[in-house]
Design an enzyme around this catalytic site. Structure first.
Site, mmCIF file in Angstrom:
data_model
loop_
_atom_site.group_PDB
_atom_site.id
_atom_site.type_symbol
_atom_site.label_atom_id
_atom_site.label_comp_id
_atom_site.label_asym_id
_atom_site.label_seq_id
_atom_site.Cartn_x
_atom_site.Cartn_y
_atom_site.Cartn_z
ATOM 1 N N HIS A 213 0.917 -1.396 -0.036
ATOM 2 C CA HIS A 213 0.096 0.036 0.037
ATOM 3 C C HIS A 213 0.744 1.390 0.042
ATOM 4 C CE1 HIS A 213 -3.414 -2.393 1.124
ATOM 5 N NE2 HIS A 213 -2.671 -3.097 2.186
HETATM 6 C C1 BDR Z 1 -2.856 0.731 5.457
HETATM 7 O O1 BDR Z 1 -3.316 0.088 6.710
HETATM 8 C C2 BDR Z 1 -2.091 -0.407 7.357
HETATM 9 O O2 BDR Z 1 -2.234 -1.586 7.924
HETATM 10 C C3 BDR Z 1 -0.926 -0.284 6.108
HETATM 11 O O3 BDR Z 1 0.324 0.326 6.797
HETATM 12 C C4 BDR Z 1 -1.544 0.929 5.125
HETATM 13 O O4 BDR Z 1 -1.222 2.267 5.550
HETATM 14 C C5 BDR Z 1 -3.666 -0.247 4.361
HETATM 15 O O5 BDR Z 1 -5.125 -0.357 4.664
#
Ligand code: BDR
Ligand code: CA
Length: 313
Positions: A243
């Protein structure tokens, strides 16, 4: 490309770690003024520790790191150890960092920096819940007009939710903070799950990173192995979504991404859909566009960039 000044606001997190490394490996394009930690994937003492571990791993001891808000504006903190492990950086053990935290609070650093730097010259890069950013905007409304842009990871439209059926984790954890940010009038670019779910770290991509053959690439390999197991199990398929690095990749290579400038509002009232990003993708309302919502990326280009940059550290 002019060198861009950025503040990375983060809750590391293995994918946050890769995003930070991507930024630190790109000093010709990005000037990382500071890293501000926030509670999210794990509590604040761990996210601020992990930020120090990551900078130390990169050999960037001069990067200023600040601890920020320990809890969302109005809600109890929800964390994601089920994804990131107990430390937030499970998958590769590194020694306790010697790099100190700066004395100032992250929110004060954000306010001070925006008031000191030339107006329109600083980009904020939130990779976690938006508590630090919203607190800064509430405490110092004058800074809103001084931010160049906010490029953040959060939300979803077609992919809907990952922490609930309706919401993405970063927005869900602190929806009131997200609401303040999306109503701030600052130019916003959003990397929602719709695009990050196309940035899948499959075995050949992971192998290319490991093949760099540095201690840093081994650490990234270990983190990725651990981190992606959860999403691979959940969604099936050949790799987990990476992400947060999409935010930094967008600053380096905006041509790899495409999206739409639309209205995005945050659900704060309903328990069922708390933290939903109600994105007017089809422009069916007359609500004013307030964000560029990214929907697609060139995944090969993205992983090529990431691998090339990690090899520089
Ligand atoms: C987001 O949530 C976190 O778990 C990850 O680091 C990312 O920023 C994805 O939904
Ligand atoms: Ca994150």
């Amino acid at each position: 490309m002019a060198r861009r000044k950025i503040i990375i606001d983060t809750d590391p997190g293995q994918d946050d770690a890769v995003a930070i490394l991507l930024a630190l490996s790109s000093p010709e394009e990005l000037d990382v003024l500071g890293i501000t930690a926030v509670a999210g994937n794990v509590p604040l003492p761990l996210t601020s520790r992990n930020a120090r571990v990551i900078c130390e791993l990169a050999g960037k001891h001069e990067t200023p790191i600040f601890a920020g808000c320990a809890a969302p504006l109005q809600r109890r903190l929800v964390t994601a150890e089920h994804v990131h492990g107990k430390t937030g950086l499970d998958g590769y053990d590194l020694p306790d960092p010697t790099l100190p935290l700066r004395d100032a609070h992250a929110v004060d650093f954000i306010i001070e920096t925006l008031r000191t730097e030339a107006p329109g010259s600083v980009t904020l890069c939130p990779l976690g819940p938006l508590t630090n950013i919203a607190t800064a905007l509430t405490r110092a409304p004058d800074i809103a007009g001084r931010v160049q842009e906010i490029v953040l990871m959060g939300g979803a439209y077609f992919e809907v939710g990952n922490i609930t059926p309706a919401a993405e984790f970063n927005i869900y954890v602190d929806p009131e903070a997200a609401d303040i940010v999306f109503k701030s009038g600052i130019p916003i670019t959003v990397m929602p799950l719709d695009v990050t779910h196309k940035a899948l770290i499959n075995p050949p991509r992971l192998e290319a990173i490991r093949a760099i053959g540095t201690p840093l690439s081994q650490a990234v390999g270990g983190w990725m192995d651990f981190y992606e197991r959860f999403d691979v199990e959940k969604y099936g398929g050949a790799g987990g979504p990476l992400h947060d690095p999409t935010v930094i990749a967008y600053l380096l290579r905006p041509d790899l991404f495409s999206g739409k400038h639309i209205n995005v509002e945050i659900e704060t009232a309903s328990d069922l859909t708390r933290g939903m990003t109600v994105a007017d993708w089809w422009r069916v309302t007359d609500r004013k566009a307030n964000a560029t919502f990214v929907g697609d990326l060139n995944a090969e280009g993205f992983f090529g960039l990431l691998t090339e940059r990690l090899a520089r550290l």
